[in-house]
Design an enzyme around this catalytic site. Structure first.
Site, short mmCIF file in Angstrom:
data_model
loop_
_atom_site.label_atom_id
_atom_site.label_comp_id
_atom_site.label_asym_id
_atom_site.label_seq_id
_atom_site.Cartn_x
_atom_site.Cartn_y
_atom_site.Cartn_z
CG ASP A 156 -48.43 -127.42 -77.31
OD1 ASP A 156 -49.58 -127.25 -76.84
OD2 ASP A 156 -47.46 -127.75 -76.62
N GLY A 157 -49.76 -124.50 -77.88
CA GLY A 157 -49.50 -123.23 -77.21
C GLY A 157 -50.60 -122.21 -77.29
CG ASN A 158 -53.82 -122.41 -80.11
OD1 ASN A 158 -52.93 -121.81 -80.71
ND2 ASN A 158 -54.61 -123.27 -80.70
NE ARG B 255 -48.42 -124.09 -73.19
CZ ARG B 255 -47.66 -125.06 -73.68
NH1 ARG B 255 -46.41 -125.16 -73.29
NH2 ARG B 255 -48.14 -125.92 -74.53
CG HIS C 260 -58.28 -122.87 -78.70
ND1 HIS C 260 -57.16 -123.67 -78.76
CD2 HIS C 260 -58.83 -123.10 -77.47
CE1 HIS C 260 -57.03 -124.36 -77.63
NE2 HIS C 260 -58.03 -124.02 -76.84
CG ASN D 226 -57.03 -131.99 -77.21
OD1 ASN D 226 -56.66 -131.65 -78.33
ND2 ASN D 226 -56.20 -131.95 -76.16
NE ARG E 80 -57.01 -129.32 -74.12
CZ ARG E 80 -56.29 -128.54 -74.92
NH1 ARG E 80 -56.89 -127.56 -75.59
NH2 ARG E 80 -54.99 -128.73 -75.05
NE ARG F 237 -45.61 -133.30 -73.63
CZ ARG F 237 -45.29 -132.27 -72.84
NH1 ARG F 237 -44.03 -132.11 -72.45
NH2 ARG F 237 -46.20 -131.40 -72.44
CB SER G 163 -48.27 -134.75 -77.50
OG SER G 163 -47.50 -134.06 -76.54
CD GLU H 1 -34.11 -135.64 -89.89
OE1 GLU H 1 -33.62 -135.02 -88.92
OE2 GLU H 1 -33.68 -136.76 -90.27
#
Length: 261
Positions: free
Chosen positions: A31-33, A35, A48, A79, A82, A205, A207, A218
């Site tokens: 996650d986070g590409n 942002r 990406h 996705n 999008r 989370r 997702s 874990e």
């Protein structure tokens, strides 16, 4: 390439982590590409693209230390909603990745796997994906699974439909439905039990990722955006896993048993 001192430090870190019990199966929510790109005033697609570089680095590290199975959440069922331009760009990047990594996957005995609603993928992705899955199907090294057009709820619905069909056709009775049967009907049925889930970007989370499989996994959450997640970060997440007390519902006095799939 990393500077020589960094390579030496990474190699030593890998040796220390590999010397302790490893998770057999790691799942990563990459996650986070977007942002990462926005923080640099760049297009989301550039995030990406940089994220695909992180995939290469993390996959290589996992293989070097002896991880048996690595599952990467590459594209979720949600996705598809999008913007069409972003989805098309993601599919093109995925196709490029499959072509560019073909030699490395084959040369290192990696078995490429894919889970999800794969029939929704466009031909430019399905063709190289299917070809590489066939070419690597007999490999005995690490299993690299790409979760594509994937959703944990969708996977569970697919499993439930198979059970319903079996009961309706008389091949299965309701009393035969147990955890083992369910696990065998999931898209991950040929993978080891999921031991560790890592999520980048600071979100806490799942997702819709491997919901059934995560029951006793874990969870490690990392603040870094995916393009900034490096081999040392993966090793740190594994070290955190190695420091956890995993009891699977038992007490510390009771013998441990492996959790159900």
């Amino acid at each position: 390439m990393l500077p020589e001192p960094c390579e030496d430090a990474l190699a030593e870190h890998e040796r220390r982590v590999a010397a302790r019990p490893l998770p057999a199966h790691i799942g990563i929510i990459m996650d986070g590409n977007g942002r990462w790109a926005r923080a640099r005033s760049q297009a989301r697609l550039e995030g990406h693209r940089r994220g695909s570089d992180a995939v290469r680095e993390i996959t290589r590290c996992a293989r070097r230390i002896g991880i048996k199975a690595l599952t990467l959440y590459a594209f979720s069922s949600q996705n598809w909603a999008r913007p069409a331009r972003e989805v098309a760009g993601l599919m093109a990047l995925l196709a490029d990745f499959l072509e560019s990594e073909r030699s490395e996957i084959l040369d290192n005995q990696i078995r490429l796997n894919a889970i999800g609603e794969l029939d929704r993928l466009p031909r430019l992705v399905r063709t190289p994906l299917d070809a590489l899955r066939r070419a690597s199907s007999r490999h005995q090294g690490m299993v690299l699974t790409l979760a594509l057009s994937y959703g944990g709820r969708e996977e569970i619905v697919s499993m439930a439909r198979k059970i319903a069909d079996g009961v309706a056709e008389g091949r299965l009775s309701p009393g035969e439905v147990d955890e083992t049967l369910v696990a065998g009907l999931l898209w991950t049925s040929d993978l080891p039990c999921l031991d560790l889930v890592v999520r980048t970007s600071g979100e806490h989370r799942l997702s819709n990722f491997l919901l059934w499989q995560s029951a006793y996994a874990e969870l490690v959450f990392v603040d870094k955006q995916w393009p900034d997640f490096h081999a040392s970060d993966l090793l740190g997440a594994i070290a955190t896993f190695q420091g956890r007390d995993r009891r699977f519902g038992l007490t510390e006095q009771e013998p441990l048993r492996h959790a159900a799939r």
